[in-house]
Enzyme design. Structure first.
Site, PDB file in Angstrom:
ATOM      1  CB  CYS A   2      -8.183  -1.454  -4.166  1.00 57.70           C
ATOM      2  SG  CYS A   2      -8.553  -0.506  -2.541  1.00 57.70           S
ATOM      3  CB  SER A  52     -10.143  -1.351   4.929  1.00 61.32           C
ATOM      4  OG  SER A  52     -11.535  -1.968   4.176  1.00 61.32           O
ATOM      5  N   GLY A  76      -4.041   1.907  -4.473  1.00 59.10           N
ATOM      6  CA  GLY A  76      -2.939   2.330  -3.939  1.00 59.10           C
ATOM      7  C   GLY A  76      -3.030   3.244  -2.928  1.00 59.10           C
ATOM      8  CG  ASP A 100      -5.650   7.200   0.005  1.00 62.43           C
ATOM      9  OD1 ASP A 100      -6.897   6.913   0.084  1.00 62.43           O
ATOM     10  OD2 ASP A 100      -4.724   6.670  -0.353  1.00 62.43           O
ATOM     11  CB  VAL A 283      12.048 -14.969   5.298  1.00 65.88           C
ATOM     12  CG1 VAL A 283      12.423 -14.436   3.867  1.00 65.88           C
ATOM     13  CG2 VAL A 283      11.723 -16.707   4.538  1.00 65.88           C
TER      14      VAL A 283
END
Length: 630
Positions: A2, A52, A76, A100, A283
């Site tokens: 977040c 989410s 986190g 969590d 990459v």
């Protein structure tokens, strides 16, 4: 994963607080496109954006305790939250969600700040006690998740996952920190506690704060400890593998698809071989700078779906301003370019990726720690001298430094010397003539008078070297890199670039239990005449073919030198260097001279050109063209 924002104190009314907070929350929508939330009262304002990952239905924040007297906003992941939850349920706590986040909240109710001793993870979070009128906030052990703070003129204490949110507060004064330019030129990143914005600071890793009645108290709760164990080499290898396996297992906990990044180096290969995700991502740029071939070979051996992208110079230059905007502070590490496109690729298929950051700092993987020669005779000779008493070695090192040049001089000197006298981190490989991108003297000669200062690159490390002065020299250098290069460069770009794409990047080597083991391993098992992170490589052979375990560190190399040799991109950089605003910061003729000689091949100044170019792009982003991003 977040983004969180907040401010405490000040004299704004509730309506104005909510208006400001709503604007700040929108600035970091990329960190959490799935949901948003807020809490505002007379004392604090807390905002939240959600990506989410766990308990997709019930994870809306803020989350409240049973009597609504406490609430939390959290950024986190707590990887052992289920064990913490079990313990708390045994104490009588009732959970409303399977997140969590709620384990953190009830953990704080039960244990106060000691909850931080219970958890494994990456995090920043704020808990507001509405009864005590007390705000508790913390940042994780290594600084994986960012946290900035500042004080406004009216006494407001403001904090956020990204400092760009501060600019939406009407009382925030955006000013350039003139002290930061010179150390940035020496490091390729800002190594100061204060950011490039005057009065805005990075909250330190492994610390928590308590705000009450307008006063902020800060305490440290964790730091790396280097108490040596007595395990045999064979047992050390087994314990490394056991620890890494466990950490990867924990870092795989999610209710969304999880993938991994894969280069041809041992770190990401080790993680991938344990995780065995459905999809892996790689990459490259062109045939000379493309690791996709070897990475795909390993992916095929493991039976995984391999996804790759190839980046052109045109794409890199086109997206570079957006990259620097997301970084908050300028970062001249070219590796953020491939990381940008790697995250863009991965985000199409997964929400979480595991990556190999941290293995070099944990297990002594950098050649700067002592592998400065391939001459076996010099290596053996240096190893013998290493057995001399410490003061004798230091005295001999000073004599070697002052003496005439000979093959293997750098290796011999750095093997014997006190790290605080020469070590300058990972910006460049150490040599006697040019130990940094720009020396302090060169940087002062390049910038205009108002940006000159007395700061030296080693001065940034003095405080930390004192903390570890009595431990093994290699461990001292690992400690410096963990608190500087890893903290201010590698982890910053890992978080900011991944979150720019709403992608959660997890780093299983940066786990407190992995660190506890790694820091206790005798240096001779990690760095010796055979290789860097030797025991770690041997542990990886339990999952990887030996040819992968022995691969040198490569990462995702970036062809900056080749780009600057091309007229098109040389001219693009030159057009920026010649703009009028550049004269505020640099002696324009001097930076043009470096660029022109680099373009012609007379000088290999690609690193010097790139850090200057990066700063100027970043300055345009935040002081000239900010409206194009917000």
């Amino acid at each position: 994963m977040c983004g969180i924002i907040g401010f405490a104190g000040g004299a704004l009314n509730l309506e104005d607080k909510q208006t400001i907070l709503d604007k700040q929350v929108e600035v970091i929508k990329h960190r959490g496109p799935n949901d948003k939330g807020s809490f505002v009262d007379d004392d604090v304002a807390l905002g939240f954006r959600r990506l989410s990952i766990i308990d997709l239905t019930n994870g809306k924040q803020p989350i409240y305790n049973a009597d609504n007297s406490k609430l939390i906003v959290f950024n986190g992941e707590i990887y052992n939250y289920q064990e913490v939850r079990d313990e708390l349920e045994g104490l009588g706590y009732v959970f409303k969600t399977h997140t969590d986040t709620e384990s953190l909240l009830h953990g704080y109710e039960a244990w106060g700040p000691d909850v931080l001793k219970k958890v494994r993870g990456m995090f920043t979070f704020f808990i507001w006690d509405t009864v005590k009128k007390e705000l508790f906030g913390a940042r994780d052990f290594f600084g994986i998740k960012p946290l900035y703070y500042t004080y406004l003129d009216d006494g407001t204490f403001m904090f956020s996952s990204e400092l760009k949110t501060f600019m939406k507060h009407p009382k925030f004064k955006k000013r350039l920190n003139k002290e930061a330019l010179k150390p940035y030129l020496m490091n390729q990143y800002n190594d100061l506690d204060e950011t490039f914005f005057k009065g805005v600071f990075k909250f330190p890793a492994g610390h928590y704060f308590i705000w009450k009645d307008g006063k902020v108290d800060v305490e440290q709760y964790w730091d790396a400890d280097y108490t040596q164990n007595n395990l045999s080499f064979e047992d050390t290898v087994k314990e490394i593998n056991k620890s890494v396996e466990e950490s990867v297992k924990y870092h795989n906990i999610a209710d969304v698809p999880v993938g991994s990044f894969l280069s041809e180096g041992v770190d990401s290969s080790y993680v991938t071989s344990i995780l065995k995700p459905q999809k892996v991502f790689s990459v490259g740029f062109d045939e000379a700078y493309n690791e996709a071939g070897r990475a795909k070979e390993l992916s095929d051996k493991l039976g995984l779906e391999f996804k790759q992208t190839t980046v052109t110079a045109e794409e890199a230059f086109d997206k570079f301003p957006l990259m620097q905007y997301h970084m908050d502070d300028p970062d001249g590490n070219p590796s953020l370019i491939p990381l940008w496109f790697l995250c863009e690729l991965a985000a199409k298929d997964v929400t979480v990726v595991l990556s190999g950051e941290g293995a070099d700092e944990m297990f002594a993987g950098y050649v700067n720690y002592g592998m400065h020669t391939h001459n076996e005779v010099i290596k053996v000779f240096a190893s013998g001298l290493k057995k001399l008493p410490r003061n004798t070695r230091y005295h001999l090192a000073r004599r070697i430094k002052k003496g005439s040049n000979f093959r293997g001089k750098v290796h011999l000197y750095t093997t014997l010397a006190k790290p605080s006298e020469y070590y300058v981190g990972q910006s460049v490989i150490y040599n006697f003539e040019q130990p940094t991108i720009f020396t302090a003297k060169q940087a002062n000669g390049l910038v205009t008078e108002k940006y000159r200062n007395t700061l030296d690159i080693k001065g940034n490390y003095t405080h930390d070297f004192k903390k570890v002065a009595n431990i093994d020299e290699v461990k001292q250098m690992q400690y410096i890199d963990l608190h500087h290069f890893m903290y201010n460069d590698i982890l910053q770009k890992a978080d900011k670039i991944s979150m720019a794409h709403s992608l959660e990047l997890r780093v299983p080597f940066l786990d407190v239990k992995v660190a506890k083991l790694a820091n206790s391993i005798p240096t001779k098992y990690l760095l010796n005449n055979k290789d860097t992170k030797y025991a770690f490589r041997k542990a990886s052979e339990m999952h990887l073919p030996k040819s992968w375990a022995d691969r040198p560190k490569l990462g995702f190399p970036v062809p900056i030198k080749q780009w600057l040799a091309e007229d098109k991109y040389y001219q693009k950089v030159r057009d920026l260097f010649t703009q009028d605003f550049v004269q505020e910061f640099f002696e324009q003729d001097k930076i043009l001279n470096i660029l022109d000689k680099t373009h012609s091949g007379e000088l290999n100044g690609r690193r010097e050109v790139w850090v200057i170019y990066t700063f100027l792009i970043w300055y345009q982003d935040y002081f000239i063209n900010l409206d194009q991003f917000q």
